[in-house]
Design a protein around this motif. Structure first.
Motif, short mmCIF file in Angstrom:
data_model
loop_
_atom_site.label_atom_id
_atom_site.label_comp_id
_atom_site.label_asym_id
_atom_site.label_seq_id
_atom_site.Cartn_x
_atom_site.Cartn_y
_atom_site.Cartn_z
N ALA A 145 42.75 38.65 38.51
CA ALA A 145 42.91 38.04 37.19
C ALA A 145 44.32 38.04 36.63
CB ALA A 145 41.95 38.67 36.17
N GLN A 146 45.31 38.34 37.46
CA GLN A 146 46.70 38.22 37.00
C GLN A 146 46.95 36.81 36.49
OE1 GLN A 146 47.45 41.31 36.98
NE2 GLN A 146 49.33 41.24 38.18
N CYS A 147 46.47 35.83 37.27
CA CYS A 147 46.71 34.43 36.93
C CYS A 147 46.03 34.07 35.61
CB CYS A 147 46.21 33.53 38.05
SG CYS A 147 44.48 33.76 38.44
N VAL A 148 44.87 34.66 35.37
CA VAL A 148 44.13 34.35 34.14
C VAL A 148 44.91 34.82 32.91
CG1 VAL A 148 41.95 34.74 32.91
CG2 VAL A 148 41.96 34.54 35.40
N PHE A 149 45.56 35.97 33.04
CA PHE A 149 46.35 36.47 31.91
C PHE A 149 47.60 35.62 31.70
CE2 PHE A 149 44.15 40.51 33.02
CZ PHE A 149 43.43 40.61 31.84
N LEU A 150 48.20 35.17 32.82
CA LEU A 150 49.47 34.47 32.71
C LEU A 150 49.31 33.00 32.35
CD1 LEU A 150 51.23 36.19 35.71
CD2 LEU A 150 51.97 36.28 33.33
N ALA A 151 48.23 32.37 32.79
CA ALA A 151 48.02 30.95 32.50
C ALA A 151 46.55 30.69 32.17
CB ALA A 151 48.48 30.10 33.69
N PRO A 152 46.11 31.17 31.02
CA PRO A 152 44.68 31.08 30.68
C PRO A 152 44.16 29.66 30.52
CG PRO A 152 45.95 32.00 28.85
CD PRO A 152 46.89 31.87 30.00
N GLU A 153 45.07 28.70 30.31
CA GLU A 153 44.58 27.32 30.17
C GLU A 153 44.27 26.70 31.52
OE1 GLU A 153 46.72 24.76 27.54
OE2 GLU A 153 47.18 26.42 26.20
N VAL A 154 44.75 27.30 32.58
CA VAL A 154 44.53 26.76 33.92
C VAL A 154 43.52 27.59 34.71
CG1 VAL A 154 45.66 26.20 36.11
CG2 VAL A 154 46.83 25.73 33.95
N PHE A 155 43.58 28.89 34.55
CA PHE A 155 42.69 29.78 35.31
C PHE A 155 41.73 30.51 34.37
CE2 PHE A 155 46.86 29.73 37.42
CZ PHE A 155 46.50 29.24 38.67
N GLN A 156 40.48 30.51 34.76
CA GLN A 156 39.49 31.28 34.00
C GLN A 156 38.63 32.08 34.96
OE1 GLN A 156 38.89 27.61 32.90
NE2 GLN A 156 40.71 27.89 31.63
N LEU A 157 38.25 33.23 34.50
CA LEU A 157 37.38 34.08 35.31
C LEU A 157 35.98 34.05 34.70
CD1 LEU A 157 38.10 35.66 37.81
CD2 LEU A 157 38.47 37.66 36.39
#
Ligand code: SF4
Length: 69
Positions: A14-26
């Motif tokens: 979830a690193q990506c979710v924190f950094l780009a929440p508009e693109v990645f969601q968990l």
């Protein structure tokens, strides 16, 4: 820009979710959802996310095409 996340590599850190929440969601514990078409204003965040992914599961632009060959 097009992106691909190799979900067989993704460990749901979830690193990506924190950094780009508009693109990645968990969703749930490990199910990553993402938008394969990244708008320009999200690119810096997505690049940061790709660089931070512990398993390098996020492929950007040219890498996507290279991977498909
Ligand atoms: S940072 Fe990498 S491993 Fe973590 S959820 Fe995103 S793509 Fe998956």
């Amino acid at each position: 820009m097009q992106i691909v996340v190799d979900l067989t590599r993704c460990q749901g850190y979830a690193q990506c979710v924190f950094l780009a929440p508009e693109v990645f969601q968990l969703h749930g514990d490990e199910a990553l959802l993402y938008s394969p078409s990244v708008p320009d204003d999200q690119l810096p965040r997505v690049r940061q996310a790709a660089a931070s992914c512990p398993v390098q599961a996020i492929l950007l632009g040219e890498q996507v095409r290279a991977d498909a060959e």
